[in-house]
Motif scaffolding. Structure first.
Motif, PDB file in Angstrom:
ATOM      1  N   ALA A  20       0.807  -1.210   0.000  1.00 46.70           N
ATOM      2  CA  ALA A  20       0.000   0.000   0.000  1.00 46.70           C
ATOM      3  C   ALA A  20       0.843   1.264   0.000  1.00 46.70           C
ATOM      4  O   ALA A  20       0.291   2.359   0.063  1.00 46.70           O
ATOM      5  N   ARG A  21       2.159   1.110  -0.080  1.00 45.85           N
ATOM      6  CA  ARG A  21       3.029   2.279  -0.042  1.00 45.85           C
ATOM      7  C   ARG A  21       3.817   2.422  -1.341  1.00 45.85           C
ATOM      8  O   ARG A  21       4.090   1.456  -2.039  1.00 45.85           O
ATOM      9  N   THR A  26       5.850   6.523   1.230  1.00 42.39           N
ATOM     10  CA  THR A  26       4.595   7.211   1.493  1.00 42.39           C
ATOM     11  C   THR A  26       3.422   6.341   1.059  1.00 42.39           C
ATOM     12  O   THR A  26       3.539   5.516   0.161  1.00 42.39           O
ATOM     13  N   ARG A  27       2.302   6.567   1.695  1.00 41.27           N
ATOM     14  CA  ARG A  27       1.115   5.782   1.377  1.00 41.27           C
ATOM     15  C   ARG A  27       0.567   6.211   0.015  1.00 41.27           C
ATOM     16  O   ARG A  27       0.424   7.391  -0.249  1.00 41.27           O
ATOM     17  N   ASN A 227      -7.688   3.209   4.549  1.00 40.95           N
ATOM     18  CA  ASN A 227      -7.002   4.099   5.480  1.00 40.95           C
ATOM     19  C   ASN A 227      -6.808   3.492   6.844  1.00 40.95           C
ATOM     20  O   ASN A 227      -6.014   4.020   7.652  1.00 40.95           O
TER      21      ASN A 227
END
Length: 228
Positions: A20-21, A26-27, A227
């Motif tokens: 997911a990064r 960073t995401r 999230n």
């Protein structure tokens, strides 16, 4: 680069995958693909989602057309997002190729958008118009919406096909046309649910100002799962 996607539990959004990064740690944005036959209302659905979500989310769109930028130009004309948030991919071949088989051009477009206007919460990837077999690579999108329309015939859900049966969300669009084309909405919904099991089905009409609201709520649920 995808949400884990088991179909043994269809009652909630899929769980976040391990990738997911972005390479810099960073995401990355959640990626949702929209596919469906020509004329089913994919671009109109993308436009309505952008208009509904743009005040609360940072989002961008990648469109796919075989030889033109027509879908991107539709979004630009309707000013659903600033131009720098809309990227067009000209596939030059069957839309399946660019969203399922050789996804490199779409991945590059998504990553370019994140570099240029990020950080982003959401990227919508719209396929070029295709038939009922269109599906997205899980390396490209985390979840997929398949859009069919009432005018295409109320037997479409019964015919099935990978788009109808396996998409994370099936949207039956243009319900306002049902009385004019002789389509049985109850039958379409029943047939779709029989084909899809617990996977969700939404009936919509974008003629109604609130017609996209259930689809937007589904997108928000996917983003909430992403999230967390």
């Amino acid at each position: 680069m995808h949400l884990t996607h088991p179909h043994d539990d269809h009652h909630g959004p899929a769980a976040v995958g391990a990738d997911a990064r972005r390479p810099d740690g960073t995401r990355r944005a959640l990626r949702i693909g929209l596919g469906g036959p020509v004329g089913s209302g994919k671009t109109a659905t993308v436009a309505a989602l952008c208009a509904t979500l743009r005040d609360t989310l940072s989002l961008a769109v990648v469109t796919n057309d075989i030889y033109t930028r027509e879908d991107a130009e539709f979004l630009l004309r309707h000013a659903v997002l600033p131009p720098e948030r809309i990227q067009a991919v000209e596939t030059g071949a069957c839309p399946h190729t660019a969203i399922r088989d050789d996804i490199s051009a779409n991945l590059e477009a998504v990553e370019d958008l994140e570099d240029a206007v990020g950080p982003l919460d959401l990227v919508l990837v719209e396929s070029g118009g295709d038939n009922l077999t269109a599906t997205f690579s899980k390396g490209l999108v985390d979840a997929q919406i398949f859009v069919i329309d009432v005018a295409g015939g109320d037997d479409i859900p019964r015919k099935g096909g990978p788009g109808v049966t396996t998409a994370d969300l099936l949207v039956v669009n243009k319900t306002d046309l049902a009385p004019h084309v002789g389509s049985d909405l109850a039958r379409m919904e029943r047939d779709a649910k029989e084909q899809r099991g617990d996977l969700p089905v939404l009936l919509t009409s974008l003629k109604d100002a609130e017609g996209v609201a259930p689809v937007a709520a589904w997108v928000r649920a996917q983003l909430a799962a992403w999230n967390t």
